[in-house]
Design a protein around this motif. Structure first.
Motif, short mmCIF file in Angstrom:
data_model
loop_
_atom_site.label_atom_id
_atom_site.label_comp_id
_atom_site.label_asym_id
_atom_site.label_seq_id
_atom_site.Cartn_x
_atom_site.Cartn_y
_atom_site.Cartn_z
N LEU A 289 0.83 -1.20 0.00
CA LEU A 289 0.00 0.00 0.00
C LEU A 289 0.86 1.26 0.00
N THR A 290 1.88 1.31 0.85
CA THR A 290 2.74 2.50 0.89
C THR A 290 3.53 2.66 -0.38
N GLY A 291 3.94 1.56 -0.99
CA GLY A 291 4.65 1.64 -2.25
C GLY A 291 3.77 2.19 -3.36
N ARG A 292 2.49 1.88 -3.30
CA ARG A 292 1.56 2.35 -4.33
C ARG A 292 1.27 3.84 -4.18
N VAL A 293 1.26 4.33 -2.94
CA VAL A 293 0.89 5.72 -2.68
C VAL A 293 2.08 6.66 -2.82
N ALA A 294 3.26 6.21 -2.44
CA ALA A 294 4.45 7.07 -2.41
C ALA A 294 4.72 7.72 -3.76
N GLY A 295 5.04 9.01 -3.70
CA GLY A 295 5.43 9.72 -4.91
C GLY A 295 4.30 10.33 -5.68
N ARG A 296 3.07 10.13 -5.26
CA ARG A 296 1.95 10.75 -5.95
C ARG A 296 1.92 12.25 -5.67
N SER A 297 1.14 12.96 -6.43
CA SER A 297 1.06 14.41 -6.26
C SER A 297 -0.14 14.79 -5.41
N GLY A 298 -0.11 16.02 -4.87
CA GLY A 298 -1.24 16.54 -4.10
C GLY A 298 -1.49 15.73 -2.85
N ASP A 299 -2.77 15.64 -2.47
CA ASP A 299 -3.13 14.92 -1.26
C ASP A 299 -3.08 13.41 -1.44
N SER A 300 -2.99 12.94 -2.69
CA SER A 300 -3.07 11.50 -2.94
C SER A 300 -1.81 10.75 -2.56
N ASP A 301 -0.78 11.45 -2.04
CA ASP A 301 0.41 10.76 -1.56
C ASP A 301 0.29 10.43 -0.08
N SER A 302 -0.93 10.44 0.44
CA SER A 302 -1.16 10.24 1.87
C SER A 302 -2.09 9.07 2.13
N LEU A 303 -2.04 8.59 3.35
CA LEU A 303 -2.94 7.54 3.81
C LEU A 303 -3.73 8.06 5.00
N ALA A 304 -4.97 7.63 5.11
CA ALA A 304 -5.83 7.97 6.24
C ALA A 304 -5.98 6.73 7.11
N VAL A 305 -5.73 6.89 8.41
CA VAL A 305 -5.93 5.82 9.37
C VAL A 305 -7.27 6.11 10.04
N VAL A 306 -8.26 5.23 9.84
CA VAL A 306 -9.64 5.54 10.23
C VAL A 306 -10.24 4.39 11.03
N GLN A 307 -11.32 4.72 11.72
CA GLN A 307 -12.12 3.73 12.43
C GLN A 307 -13.59 4.02 12.19
N GLY A 308 -14.40 2.97 12.16
CA GLY A 308 -15.83 3.16 11.99
C GLY A 308 -16.16 3.72 10.63
N ASP A 309 -17.34 4.37 10.55
CA ASP A 309 -17.83 4.86 9.27
C ASP A 309 -17.32 6.26 8.93
N ASP A 310 -16.86 7.02 9.94
CA ASP A 310 -16.54 8.42 9.62
C ASP A 310 -15.49 9.05 10.51
N ARG A 311 -14.71 8.25 11.22
CA ARG A 311 -13.78 8.80 12.20
C ARG A 311 -12.34 8.74 11.71
N LEU A 312 -11.71 9.91 11.57
CA LEU A 312 -10.31 10.00 11.17
C LEU A 312 -9.42 10.03 12.41
N LEU A 313 -8.50 9.08 12.49
CA LEU A 313 -7.52 9.08 13.58
C LEU A 313 -6.30 9.91 13.23
N VAL A 314 -5.75 9.67 12.06
CA VAL A 314 -4.53 10.38 11.65
C VAL A 314 -4.39 10.30 10.14
N LYS A 315 -3.80 11.33 9.56
CA LYS A 315 -3.48 11.34 8.13
C LYS A 315 -1.96 11.44 8.02
N VAL A 316 -1.36 10.54 7.25
CA VAL A 316 0.09 10.52 7.13
C VAL A 316 0.50 10.61 5.67
#
Length: 542
Positions: free
Chosen positions: A483-510
């Motif tokens: 997953l990290t290999g697929r995301v790395a190097g993209r432009s804009g916000d798409s080079d990030s991952l969201a760590v989430v729980q439930g239907d709508d809760r954001l824990l952290v964006k990296v």
């Protein structure tokens, strides 16, 4: 003056006289827990998770408003303490889905069923208005539907007539009255308009505006403010019920009592004669009963897991304050991130010699947006199972504020319009400051981490502050590397991952700047101690 932030409340802890069984939901200002009184009464326990004086005043007002309302179609207050170190309110627990959930799962209502629901909602408004209150946020997600009849919930922005604000309009645009959308004072008639908009949604499967999915937030706001609704396609049998509610002129709208009388005339025997859900479509009744059964099973499981005789720890801020606020010992970090702190792009990890063979961790913290104090100051983080599975998803975009509830809305009231978020893809931080929209890519789900650690970075030249490190099991480690290999190097916000729980809760964006192999990752750095503690707890640290 500042207060302590709300504590992490775990099953078995007590809030007031109630023992917490499980978490039900999370919102911008509070969390809702399933809890039980000493006598065995089940309640929905809402706690305030922010610590500002304004938020405490709003919570106290919500408690006051909810206590003033008495009616069979509202969720009654059992007990509350808005002045506690961690303010809380216990309300009647209603194990039922919302109108929005039911329409999405089962489709629209027929005429008889809609009149029955309308009568119950109108009676709820009559109770509210008799108490001198205006709800100001009537919408499908704020109405639960057990088979006995609808229950109006969430008095978070209800206000007495003499407290109505004129500077800003609150609520959801697609269901707001024109005067509310314009930021004008709101009265009982404003709730009637929102009731009509909600009923139209039940009949048509959409809010009463044309092409709403293509509208920008500002376009929707302008239509709402001018009362330019579109009710095309409505069953003629429903015109007499819904059209008058949607009158742009507040003085032309019916009162809740008039609506109850109208619905009773349509139903013949009156709403009371249709109790038990007999008037509802079989799909709706089955969905409601299924939801009740699932919640009942979950309640039994929570009670069994907790144990009938186990001691419950106090969740009050007064009990054991010194122990909880004692500085936690700093475990020896296994990774140290280096690089320019303000750019949000951190460099490669410099590992201690004993772990020199472990792959570099290159995840950089962009924003950690949950705030809770350390539950056990002596814990260094161990393997554990999160309360809910943790999903790691690819980020498509982000925007400030709370994710719209499936509709176009605004960041604060109606002042800053924002685009709609696709259903099921918006995740909001607990402090309401960030909405992340994830892509449709599957991402990955972690049911258990091998290890979760919160530690203070005290090394010379380190990032400073607190960090959170996770260690994946073998299979999850492979998925995370891919997953990290697929995301790395993209432009804009798409080079990030969201760590989430439930239907709508954001824990952290990296942000990811390279593939992370080796099964370990520091997913957050430069945090406050409380921030790191809560993130570790949410990820399953015991």
């Amino acid at each position: 003056m500042r207060w302590e932030k709300a504590e992490t409340i775990r099953p078995g802890q007590r809030v007031g006289r109630f023992t917490v069984l499980a978490e039900l939901a999370s919102g911008g200002m509070g969390r809702v827990y399933l809890a039980r009184s000493p006598g065995g009464r089940t309640v929905a326990l809402k706690t305030l998770i922010t610590d500002s004086a304004d938020d405490r005043r709003r919570f106290a007002r919500e408690v006051e408003c909810a206590r003033r309302v008495h009616g069979v179609y509202t969720a009654s207050v059992v007990d509350a303490d808005p002045g506690a170190a961690v303010p809380w309110m216990a309300q009647e627990y209603v194990p039922a889905p919302s109108l929005r959930d039911l329409v999405e799962a089962c489709g629209v209502l027929d005429s008889d069923a809609l009149h029955w629901v309308a009568a119950g909602m109108a009676e709820a408004l009559a109770s509210l208005h008799t108490a001198g209150l205006v709800h100001r946020d009537i919408k499908p997600s704020n109405v639960l539907l057990p088979v006995e009849g609808p229950r109006l919930i969430d008095f978070g922005i209800s206000q007495a007539h003499d407290l109505t604000r004129t500077q800003s309009a609150l609520g959801t645009v697609a269901y707001a009255s024109p005067e509310q959308a314009r930021g004008e004072p709101t009265a009982e008639a404003s709730d009637v308009f929102s009731l009509g908009a909600t009923l139209f949604y039940l009949a048509a499967g959409r809010p009463p505006y044309a092409d709403i999915e293509q509208l920008s937030a500002i376009e929707l706001l302008m239509r709402a403010a001018s009362g330019r609704t579109d009710v095309s396609g409505l069953d003629p049998e429903l015109h007499g019920l819904i059209h008058p509610c949607l009158e742009p002129n507040p003085g032309m709208r019916p009162t809740p009592a008039e609506l109850v009388s109208y619905c009773a005339g349509h139903l013949g025997t009156g709403p009371a004669g249709r109790a038990g859900g007999g008037v509802l479509d079989a799909r709706w009744t089955a969905a409601i009963e299924r939801h009740r059964a699932e919640r009942t099973d979950a309640l039994r499981a929570a009670i069994l897991h907790l144990g009938e005789d186990g001691p419950a720890a106090s969740a009050s801020a007064e009990a054991g304050r010194e122990e909880r606020t004692r500085p936690a010992p700093s475990p020896p970090p296994t990774a140290r991130l280096t690089g320019p702190a303000r750019t949000g792009v951190l460099g490669r990890v410099r590992r201690p010699r004993v772990l020199a063979g472990v792959s570099a961790v290159v995840a950089a913290l962009v924003a950690l947006l949950v705030f809770r104090p350390w539950e056990d100051a002596g814990s260094t983080g161990r393997a554990g199972t999160p309360d809910l599975p943790v999903r790691i998803l690819e980020v498509e975009s982000e925007q400030p504020g709370v994710c719209p509830d499936g509709e176009a809305t605004s960041a604060d009231g109606f002042a800053t319009p924002r685009p709609a978020v696709p259903s099921g893809r918006g995740f909001t931080s607990d402090d309401r400051k960030l909405c992340v929209v994830v892509s449709t890519a599957p991402g990955m789900t972690v049911n258990r981490f091998r290890n979760v650690t919160a530690f203070e970075d005290t090394e010379a030249g380190g990032q400073g502050g607190w960090s959170v490190r996770v260690e994946f099991g073998d299979r999850d480690a492979e998925a995370f590397a891919e997953l990290t290999g697929r995301v790395a190097g993209r432009s804009g916000d798409s080079d990030s991952l969201a760590v989430v729980q439930g239907d709508d809760r954001l824990l952290v964006k990296v942000r990811i700047i390279g593939s992370i192999t080796g099964g370990e990752a520091v997913i957050a750095t430069r945090l406050g101690r409380n921030q790191a503690a809560f993130l570790a707890s949410a990820l399953g640290a015991e």
